[in-house]
Enzyme design. Structure first.
Site, PDB file in Angstrom:
ATOM      1  CG  ASN A  12      -1.798   1.278   1.340  1.00  0.00           C
ATOM      2  OD1 ASN A  12      -1.960   1.961   0.445  1.00  0.00           O
ATOM      3  ND2 ASN A  12      -2.403   1.461   2.339  1.00  0.00           N
ATOM      4  CE  LYS A  14      -0.092   3.051   5.040  1.00  0.00           C
ATOM      5  NZ  LYS A  14      -0.036   3.294   6.271  1.00  0.00           N
ATOM      6  CG  HIS A  98      -5.745   1.855   5.383  1.00  0.00           C
ATOM      7  ND1 HIS A  98      -4.909   2.421   6.454  1.00  0.00           N
ATOM      8  CD2 HIS A  98      -4.574   0.824   5.187  1.00  0.00           C
ATOM      9  CE1 HIS A  98      -3.604   2.178   6.662  1.00  0.00           C
ATOM     10  NE2 HIS A  98      -3.370   1.243   6.065  1.00  0.00           N
ATOM     11  CD  GLU A 100      -2.823   5.375   6.925  1.00  0.00           C
ATOM     12  OE1 GLU A 100      -1.778   5.187   7.214  1.00  0.00           O
ATOM     13  OE2 GLU A 100      -3.118   5.490   5.577  1.00  0.00           O
ATOM     14  CD  GLU A 170      -3.464  -2.366   7.574  1.00  0.00           C
ATOM     15  OE1 GLU A 170      -2.524  -2.302   7.161  1.00  0.00           O
ATOM     16  OE2 GLU A 170      -4.339  -1.559   7.673  1.00  0.00           O
ATOM     17  N   GLY A 176       3.243   2.016  10.962  1.00  0.00           N
ATOM     18  CA  GLY A 176       3.959   3.063  10.764  1.00  0.00           C
ATOM     19  C   GLY A 176       4.763   3.592  12.210  1.00  0.00           C
ATOM     20  CB  SER A 216       5.910  -2.189  11.735  1.00  0.00           C
ATOM     21  OG  SER A 216       5.358  -0.827  12.281  1.00  0.00           O
TER      22      SER A 216
END
Length: 254
Positions: A12, A14, A98, A100, A170, A176, A216
């Site tokens: 991904n 992003k 996702h 985010e 996730e 991240g 990660s």
């Protein structure tokens, strides 16, 4: 590694990479991964790069994903992208829900379920993301959150559609941050998700669904993570932006 389910490792990107940068990365990946057949390899460039990356990957084993799509078809939805537009670029997969987008765009489970149904209607394969925050994990709410998100985000899918759907676990606290769920934490969460799928559909369906781990993932931890019985791949963020690290994650997973 579970021999019934083929590993699927997706990158991904992003909101990264211009078209020129995307094409450079793709050429490097094509070279580094030319002989890999054991893993389904997927990349999700930003929308602006999909057209050119699509052309560049036509003669490769790399498949294309979009990072999001609208639950609606063509029409008056300013700034949105529908499944029919993605199909023009030979997109096979679409990342939905996702963390985010759940956090910053306030996407709900119900909206993600609508998007998943729209994706299937266009024969796109959704990669549906679920996962708990650090506060939820520390509050012993992980299983409650995972069950709620799994049931809500997949509501309305048939067994046949579920088998063609990829789930991505996730843990939000590991995205991240450099933190990774321990191998056992990842396996426990994946096993619980599969148990939830069995309750929603049936055991046979649950056993066919591929569940990726995201958070990660690096070349150094890929092999141990992918060796877990219920971990069927990875959704890779930062490490997918550099050809060597993404290729090494894939090679180390085999």
């Amino acid at each position: 590694m579970n021999k019934e389910r083929k590993l699927i490792i997706a990158g991904n990107w992003k909101m990264n990479k211009t078209v020129a940068e995307a094409l450079t990365l793709v050429e490097d990946l094509k070279r580094d991964l030319a002989n890999v057949k054991e893993v389904d390899i997927v990349i999700a460039p930003p929308f602006t790069a999909l057209s050119e990356v699509s052309k560049a990957t036509l003669d490769s084993t790399i498949r294309l994903a979009a990072q999001n799509m609208s639950e609606n078809n063509f029409g008056a939805f300013t700034g949105e992208t529908c499944a029919g537009m993605l199909k023009e670029f030979s997109v096979r997969y679409v990342i939905l829900g996702h963390s985010e987008r759940r956090q910053f765009q306030k996407e709900s489970d119900a909206l993600i379920a609508k998007k998943a149904l729209a994706a299937h209607a266009a024969t796109l394969k959704p990669i549906v993301c679920i996962g708990e925050t650090l506060a939820e994990r520390e509050g012993n709410l992980t299983e409650k959150v995972l069950e709620t998100q799994t049931r809500g985000s997949l509501a309305g899918l048939t067994k046949e559609q579920m088998v063609e759907t990829v789930l991505a676990y996730e843990p939000v606290w590991a995205i991240g941050t450099g933190k990774t769920a321990s191998t056992q934490q990842a396996q426990d969460a994946h096993a619980f998700i599969r148990k939830t799928l069995a309750a929603m559909f049936d055991d046979a369906t649950a056993k066919k669904v591929r569940i990726q781990y995201g958070g990660s993932v690096k070349p150094a931890n890929a092999k141990e993570l992918m060796s877990q019985p219920d971990v069927d791949g990875a959704l890779v963020g930062g490490a997918s932006l550099e050809a060597r690290s993404f290729a090494d994650i894939i090679k180390n997973s085999i």
